[in-house]
Design a protein around this motif. Structure first.
Motif: not given
Length: 468
Positions: A405-411
């Motif tokens: 989820l962190c990867v998605l939010l950072l994108e």
């Protein structure tokens, strides 16, 4: 005869077990609820509100909410994320974090902020700015360290990470570190909390943070033309209300206000400058309609103990005055030239919310707020609904760079701040967008279990459903 005897014994045993269990459960429920009421429901309580509730139904609702909240934190992302963050920090290469702490931006006791500098900021800027850490520089002072002209300026994120009656900027350190490592200059302020202040004082604090950041951030290699307000829950509400309220005040389309709640209008005369226009809003799990949220709290039995009604004035009229959706809808109905309204609002707005999993703040008001922003003609506005995200997920998962989820939010944040219109997130996979179409709709593969719609300006955007 034996069958009747056995039946009587069974009934007596059932009653012997049932009544003690029910009695203990009732005692625990009343104890939890009454303690919660005594601690949090007494300040600014209406005259007709009892000291503690006696209704079994209300006690059940409040205790169920508290136990559910505790359960979600214990079994959800909170503890695993903290453990993963600690492991990540211990196993990664240790390096000195560039941060300037406790810089004063206003005159109230909590009016201090931290500035997290990205790795490419030179040590010269850090050394020259040490006087900030002592908090002796006046917020409007221009006696600042000289920036290095050879360094590029980074986008700036003002991270409003607070709840209504608790919160400290130090608890936002893991999220700020993560954003800092992505190349952003991150400003994390302390905001006046309830009951020391209410909505007027909180909005004024956010206004001062925006003004301070715009005036000073270039000395930390931040770009004052690329300031983004980011907030979660209460922070998202404060960011939205501050920006929408200022736009309405600038255009002279504020609704008639005969209530005791007066959100301050930025004084352009004494400040000698208007409130700077932020480039964008990045809002997680926010509520933007206080009237709707009060009705939701009432349905849950929490309207007497939750801080929101009292922070907002605790009357239906003040709820409207404090609602970004009401203010924006009023402006849309009063402004004849929609381009003037569009020019006073941020150019980029990203709304992120959980789907059904967010039981503490359903996405209804976020969807309505999104529709109004689209009607206002915001050049880039996106709503992304994450199916497996609960209320606290963005704030917790954003601290661990390796979490999905962190990867998605950072994108999502990168796409909003840096404007990478050629890239779209689809179920965690980066795919290039076709250049020949301004508005493309992609269907995810079966394993992605969702749908995403790409918006590149011009056409009406649609919500994005993402499976995290």
């Amino acid at each position: 005869m034996e069958r009747k005897t056995f039946k009587k014994i069974f009934i007596l045993l059932s009653l012997w077990i049932f009544f003690p269990v029910v009695s203990v459960a009732a005692f625990i429920s009343y104890a939890i609820t009454w303690i919660f009421y005594i601690l949090y429901a007494q300040t600014d309580a209406p005259a007709d509100q009892p000291l503690v509730p006696l209704s079994p139904w209300r006690v059940f609702k409040v205790s169920f909410y508290l136990l559910n909240y505790l359960y979600e934190n214990l079994t959800g992302p909170f503890i695993p994320s903290i453990v993963q963050y600690c492991w990540h920090k211990l196993s990664s290469n240790r390096k000195r974090t560039s941060v300037r702490k406790n810089l004063r931006y206003g005159l109230r006791p909590r009016n201090r902020l931290d500035v997290y500098l990205p790795d490419h900021v030179s040590t010269t800027v850090i050394k020259n700015s040490k006087r900030f850490t002592e908090g002796i520089l006046h917020p409007n002072s221009t006696n600042l360290p000289s920036p290095n002209a050879h360094q590029s300026e980074s986008p700036v994120i003002i991270l409003i990470c607070t709840s209504w009656n608790s919160g400290n900027k130090s608890t936002c350190m893991p999220v700020a570190h993560n954003l800092q490592s992505q190349g952003y200059v991150v400003v994390v302020p302390n905001i006046t909390l309830y009951p020391q202040g209410k909505i007027a004082e909180m909005v004024f604090d956010v206004q001062q943070v925006i003004h301070w950041t715009h005036s000073h951030i270039r000395q930390f290699r931040g770009d004052p033309s690329q300031i983004y307000l980011m907030g979660h829950s209460a922070g998202a509400f404060l960011a939205a209300l501050t920006v929408i309220h200022d736009a309405c005040a600038t255009l002279g389309v504020m609704p008639l206000n005969n209530t005791h709640v007066n959100i301050p209008v930025w004084d352009n005369v004494s400040r000698r400058t208007p409130l700077p226009r932020v480039q964008g809003l990045i809002l997680f799990s926010g509520t933007y309609d206080v009237t709707y949220y009060y009705a939701y709290l009432h349905h849950k039995g929490l309207e007497q103990v939750h801080a929101v009604p009292r922070v907002m004035g605790n009357t239906p009229e003040t709820f409207l005055q404090c609602s970004p959706t009401f203010l924006l809808n009023h402006a849309l109905n009063r402004v004849k030239d929609k381009d003037r309204l569009k020019m006073t609002l941020p150019r980029k707005i990203l709304l992120i919310h959980g789907a059904k999993q967010d039981s503490f703040n359903p996405p209804t008001s976020t969807r309505n707020f999104y529709d109004l922003l689209v009607a206002a003609g915001i050049p880039s506005v996106q709503l992304k609904i994450y199916e497996n995200q609960n209320h606290i997920s963005p704030r917790i998962d954003l601290i661990v760079p390796t979490k999905r989820l962190c990867v998605l939010l950072l994108e999502d944040i990168k796409e909003c701040c840096l404007g990478h219109a050629g890239i779209v997130m689809m179920g965690g996979k980066l795919r290039e967008k076709k250049e020949e179409s301004d508005h493309e709709e992609f269907m995810m593969d079966e394993e992605d279990e969702g749908r995403v719609t790409v918006h590149n300006g011009g056409d009406i955007p649609h919500p994005v459903l993402v499976t995290a």
